[in-house]
Design a protein around this motif. Sequence first.
Motif, short mmCIF file in Angstrom:
data_model
loop_
_atom_site.label_atom_id
_atom_site.label_comp_id
_atom_site.label_asym_id
_atom_site.label_seq_id
_atom_site.Cartn_x
_atom_site.Cartn_y
_atom_site.Cartn_z
N PRO A 92 88.89 -15.38 118.03
CA PRO A 92 89.94 -14.70 117.25
C PRO A 92 89.88 -13.20 117.47
CG PRO A 92 88.07 -15.15 115.85
CD PRO A 92 87.73 -15.74 117.20
N ALA A 93 90.94 -12.52 117.03
CA ALA A 93 90.93 -11.06 117.12
C ALA A 93 89.79 -10.53 116.28
CB ALA A 93 92.26 -10.49 116.62
N GLY A 94 89.19 -9.46 116.71
CA GLY A 94 88.07 -8.89 115.98
C GLY A 94 86.77 -9.13 116.71
N THR A 95 86.81 -9.24 118.05
CA THR A 95 85.59 -9.54 118.79
C THR A 95 85.29 -8.49 119.85
OG1 THR A 95 86.85 -10.88 120.35
CG2 THR A 95 85.89 -12.01 118.47
N LEU A 96 85.88 -7.30 119.71
CA LEU A 96 85.62 -6.26 120.71
C LEU A 96 84.15 -5.84 120.68
CD1 LEU A 96 88.73 -3.93 120.66
CD2 LEU A 96 87.97 -5.41 122.48
N GLY A 97 83.72 -5.33 119.52
CA GLY A 97 82.34 -4.91 119.37
C GLY A 97 81.89 -3.94 120.44
N LEU A 143 94.63 9.63 107.59
CA LEU A 143 95.87 9.35 108.31
C LEU A 143 95.62 8.96 109.76
CD1 LEU A 143 98.19 12.18 106.94
CD2 LEU A 143 97.99 9.81 106.16
N VAL A 144 94.36 8.97 110.18
CA VAL A 144 94.00 8.54 111.53
C VAL A 144 93.43 7.13 111.45
CG1 VAL A 144 92.47 8.93 113.49
CG2 VAL A 144 93.57 10.87 112.36
N GLN A 145 93.98 6.22 112.25
CA GLN A 145 93.56 4.82 112.15
C GLN A 145 93.62 4.15 113.52
OE1 GLN A 145 96.07 2.35 109.64
NE2 GLN A 145 94.30 1.18 108.94
N LEU A 146 92.54 3.48 113.89
CA LEU A 146 92.46 2.71 115.13
C LEU A 146 92.29 1.24 114.74
CD1 LEU A 146 92.22 2.63 118.25
CD2 LEU A 146 89.74 2.85 117.95
N THR A 147 93.20 0.40 115.20
CA THR A 147 93.23 -1.00 114.78
C THR A 147 93.24 -1.93 115.98
OG1 THR A 147 94.48 -0.38 112.80
CG2 THR A 147 94.45 -2.70 113.39
N GLU A 148 92.39 -2.94 115.90
CA GLU A 148 92.39 -4.01 116.91
C GLU A 148 93.30 -5.12 116.42
OE1 GLU A 148 88.50 -5.62 117.83
OE2 GLU A 148 89.38 -7.62 117.80
N VAL A 149 94.21 -5.57 117.29
CA VAL A 149 95.17 -6.62 116.91
C VAL A 149 95.21 -7.69 118.00
CG1 VAL A 149 96.61 -5.08 115.54
CG2 VAL A 149 97.09 -5.37 117.98
N GLY A 150 95.66 -8.87 117.62
CA GLY A 150 95.85 -9.92 118.60
C GLY A 150 96.99 -9.59 119.54
N ARG A 193 94.23 -8.73 112.59
CA ARG A 193 93.95 -7.31 112.81
C ARG A 193 92.71 -6.89 112.06
NH1 ARG A 193 95.49 -3.89 109.00
NH2 ARG A 193 96.27 -2.30 110.43
N ARG A 194 92.10 -5.83 112.51
CA ARG A 194 91.03 -5.20 111.77
C ARG A 194 90.91 -3.75 112.22
NH1 ARG A 194 84.93 -5.85 113.96
NH2 ARG A 194 85.36 -5.61 116.18
N ASP A 195 90.59 -2.87 111.29
CA ASP A 195 90.38 -1.47 111.61
C ASP A 195 89.00 -1.31 112.22
OD1 ASP A 195 92.86 -0.92 110.55
OD2 ASP A 195 92.09 -0.40 108.57
N LEU A 196 88.93 -0.58 113.33
CA LEU A 196 87.66 -0.39 114.03
C LEU A 196 86.88 0.77 113.43
CD1 LEU A 196 88.85 -0.90 117.73
CD2 LEU A 196 87.71 -2.55 116.23
N THR A 197 85.57 0.68 113.55
CA THR A 197 84.65 1.71 113.07
C THR A 197 83.80 2.20 114.25
OG1 THR A 197 82.86 0.17 112.57
CG2 THR A 197 84.54 0.50 110.86
N PRO A 198 83.07 3.29 114.09
CA PRO A 198 82.19 3.74 115.18
C PRO A 198 81.20 2.66 115.61
CG PRO A 198 82.43 5.48 113.56
CD PRO A 198 83.09 4.26 112.98
N ALA A 199 80.73 1.85 114.67
CA ALA A 199 79.79 0.78 115.02
C ALA A 199 80.41 -0.23 115.97
CB ALA A 199 79.29 0.09 113.75
N ASP A 200 81.71 -0.48 115.81
CA ASP A 200 82.39 -1.42 116.71
C ASP A 200 82.44 -0.90 118.13
OD1 ASP A 200 83.03 -3.28 114.66
OD2 ASP A 200 84.69 -1.99 114.04
N LEU A 201 82.29 0.41 118.28
CA LEU A 201 82.34 1.04 119.60
C LEU A 201 80.94 1.37 120.11
CD1 LEU A 201 85.28 3.49 118.85
CD2 LEU A 201 85.39 1.21 119.86
N GLY A 202 79.93 0.82 119.44
CA GLY A 202 78.56 1.04 119.87
C GLY A 202 77.99 2.38 119.47
#
Length: 309
Positions: free
Chosen positions: A183-188, A217-224, A290-299
Amino acid sequence: MAYKRKVTVRDTTSRDHTPGGSSRQGLTHAAPHHRLGLLTMAAVGAVAATLAQFAEDWIAGRAAVSDVAVHVMVTVVLLVVVLEVALLRRAVVDVGAAPHPSIRYYPAGTPRELDTLYRAAAGVVRGAAVGAEVVAVNSWLEVYASPDRCPSAAASCRRYLQAFEDRFGEVSYRRLVQVDREPAGTLGVSLRDWMDASYLEHYVAMTCRRQGGEDPLVQLTEVGHAIPISFVVVSEGRGGRIIWQLHRNSPQPHQPDAVEMLGVLIIDDPAGQLVPTFMSWFRAIDRGDRRDLTPADLGCPPVSPNGAR
């Protein structure tokens, strides 16, 4: 010098491009014609009814049809028709007077062309008015990391993305990263394996800015994955500007349907004839998983509320 061709686009479609939406533009300019059509029908109906009454009275011998009366009624009908044509012409002129979108194409062939392309795209972002809404979409088929990418092209791309970061706190900025993993939400942290370093740095800057509480107001989102398209829209009131990325097929071992940038179209749309369409695409892509990404998701290490890691 990069090839730049300016063309004018005339868009006769509705400004409301939401699914099932009505045509606000059509209603605005069709309403006078509609009202005048009813007026003409009413006038003709009144004249017909009067003539019928005169005919009935004539047959019954109660009245004589006056030529003057007939001429007056016919004249009234003609005046209404002339007025309708005049106002309809004015409505058509008003529609034609609306400013048309203008388009410039920037190819992405050589490093010099890429530099010109990124400079032009950065100019769109830097020129956004304070308080503007900036949205961006990345396609899941797009190739980011390229082993043969020259350093100058990477530097140009990074300067372009820096233009967004320079506007932090001045505009709202949302970016959707489409993925084809279920599912969406597996970038990591695997994002580092396929994401271009310039974009990775930019995404880290976005997530750190948001998680640190500096700019909600800044948002990075991972979506299907939904629509195979990449674009940026700077929305200012009714109109704005669009950066529309064009792709060509670039098969990769892990993704046979992958594409890479062919060039971009930069569209000036002051009257808002195209911006609503792209904004509706953005909303459609943003509806799924969808899910909003965090710095942890980007390593990256998490960011504390004061911005420290």
